[in-house]
Design a protein around this motif. Structure first.
Motif, PDB file in Angstrom:
ATOM      1  N   ASN A   1      -3.211   6.566   1.501  1.00 44.80           N
ATOM      2  CA  ASN A   1      -2.662   5.225   1.325  1.00 44.80           C
ATOM      3  C   ASN A   1      -1.266   5.105   1.910  1.00 44.80           C
ATOM      4  O   ASN A   1      -0.946   4.093   2.543  1.00 44.80           O
ATOM      5  CB  ASN A   1      -2.666   4.842  -0.158  1.00 44.80           C
TER       6      ASN A   1
ATOM      7  N   TYR B   1      -5.260  -7.325   2.237  1.00 42.14           N
ATOM      8  CA  TYR B   1      -5.895  -6.930   3.496  1.00 42.14           C
ATOM      9  C   TYR B   1      -7.119  -7.799   3.786  1.00 42.14           C
ATOM     10  O   TYR B   1      -7.340  -8.213   4.925  1.00 42.14           O
ATOM     11  CB  TYR B   1      -6.318  -5.462   3.471  1.00 42.14           C
TER      12      TYR B   1
ATOM     13  N   ALA C   1      -7.153   1.472  -0.032  1.00 44.13           N
ATOM     14  CA  ALA C   1      -6.338   0.818  -1.058  1.00 44.13           C
ATOM     15  C   ALA C   1      -7.183   0.428  -2.267  1.00 44.13           C
ATOM     16  O   ALA C   1      -6.719   0.505  -3.399  1.00 44.13           O
ATOM     17  CB  ALA C   1      -5.653  -0.417  -0.477  1.00 44.13           C
TER      18      ALA C   1
ATOM     19  N   GLY D   1      -3.480   0.318  -5.794  1.00 40.11           N
ATOM     20  CA  GLY D   1      -3.564  -0.359  -4.505  1.00 40.11           C
ATOM     21  C   GLY D   1      -4.543  -1.509  -4.443  1.00 40.11           C
ATOM     22  O   GLY D   1      -4.839  -1.998  -3.345  1.00 40.11           O
TER      23      GLY D   1
ATOM     24  N   GLY E   1       0.765   3.980  -2.971  1.00 40.00           N
ATOM     25  CA  GLY E   1       0.514   5.391  -2.740  1.00 40.00           C
ATOM     26  C   GLY E   1       1.577   6.273  -3.363  1.00 40.00           C
ATOM     27  O   GLY E   1       1.276   7.308  -3.968  1.00 40.00           O
TER      28      GLY E   1
ATOM     29  N   ALA F   1      -3.102  -4.627  -2.740  1.00 37.72           N
ATOM     30  CA  ALA F   1      -3.004  -4.438  -1.292  1.00 37.72           C
ATOM     31  C   ALA F   1      -4.363  -4.635  -0.631  1.00 37.72           C
ATOM     32  O   ALA F   1      -4.457  -5.225   0.447  1.00 37.72           O
ATOM     33  CB  ALA F   1      -2.456  -3.053  -0.980  1.00 37.72           C
ATOM     34  N   ALA F   2      -5.423  -4.159  -1.283  1.00 34.87           N
ATOM     35  CA  ALA F   2      -6.764  -4.342  -0.733  1.00 34.87           C
ATOM     36  C   ALA F   2      -7.125  -5.825  -0.651  1.00 34.87           C
ATOM     37  O   ALA F   2      -7.711  -6.276   0.347  1.00 34.87           O
ATOM     38  CB  ALA F   2      -7.786  -3.591  -1.584  1.00 34.87           C
TER      39      ALA F   2
ATOM     40  N   GLN G   1       0.831  -1.204   0.000  1.00 29.95           N
ATOM     41  CA  GLN G   1       0.000   0.000   0.000  1.00 29.95           C
ATOM     42  C   GLN G   1       0.868   1.257   0.000  1.00 29.95           C
ATOM     43  O   GLN G   1       0.535   2.232  -0.676  1.00 29.95           O
ATOM     44  CB  GLN G   1      -0.934  -0.009   1.202  1.00 29.95           C
TER      45      GLN G   1
ATOM     46  N   GLY H   1      -0.660   2.690   5.073  1.00 32.37           N
ATOM     47  CA  GLY H   1       0.336   1.648   4.894  1.00 32.37           C
ATOM     48  C   GLY H   1       1.435   1.719   5.942  1.00 32.37           C
ATOM     49  O   GLY H   1       1.838   0.697   6.511  1.00 32.37           O
TER      50      GLY H   1
END
Length: 143
Positions: A57, A110, A97, A103, A25, A106-107, A21, A61
């Protein structure tokens, strides 16, 4: 064979998502793009001309990396040991994200980490005060 310590596994997944993330960003500062821009252009104001979503982000992060590694300031604190707080705050970082085009991975990480944390929570796992250590077993048997 030992048992899988799910909160350690989830910690590694969320740590990976946090690093991803931060990088997403930073990448978004140079190439700003909302992931959902094929549906609507209303969200473009979040990335340009002022990079609000990119900054969020990077901040989320860094917070997740500092929380999961953890920083010596956070290690052993109630915030560090709380799986419940993670289950509340990780979706917010995942939402930030998911909105940024860079992102989306990354989401997804998560979400997977959140599922594993929920699995650990439902099995009664605890996060110990000393990072990356095992919980001590109670010695109730006779020797």
């Amino acid at each position: 064979m030992g048992k899988l310590i799910k909160n350690h596994w989830a910690r590694l997944i969320v740590l990976t998502a946090g690093v991803y993330q931060v990088m997403a960003g930073i990448h978004g500062f140079f190439w700003p793009k909302i992931f959902w821009d094929f549906l609507t252009k209303n969200l473009d104001g979040a990335v340009k001309p002022i990079p609000v979503l990119q900054t969020l982000n990077v901040v989320f992060g860094l917070i997740m990396v500092a929380w999961e590694w953890p920083l010596p300031l956070l290690a052993g604190s109630a915030m560090h040991r709380s799986i419940e707080l993670r289950l509340v705050l990780i979706p917010i970082g995942a939402l930030a994200a998911a909105l940024l085009y860079q992102g989306t991975n990354a989401a997804l990480y998560y979400v997977i980490g959140m599922i594993v944390y929920f699995w650990a929570y439902s099995e009664g796992e605890v996060i110990v005060a000393k990072p990356w250590s095992l919980p001590q077993r109670s010695r109730s048997g006779k020797v």
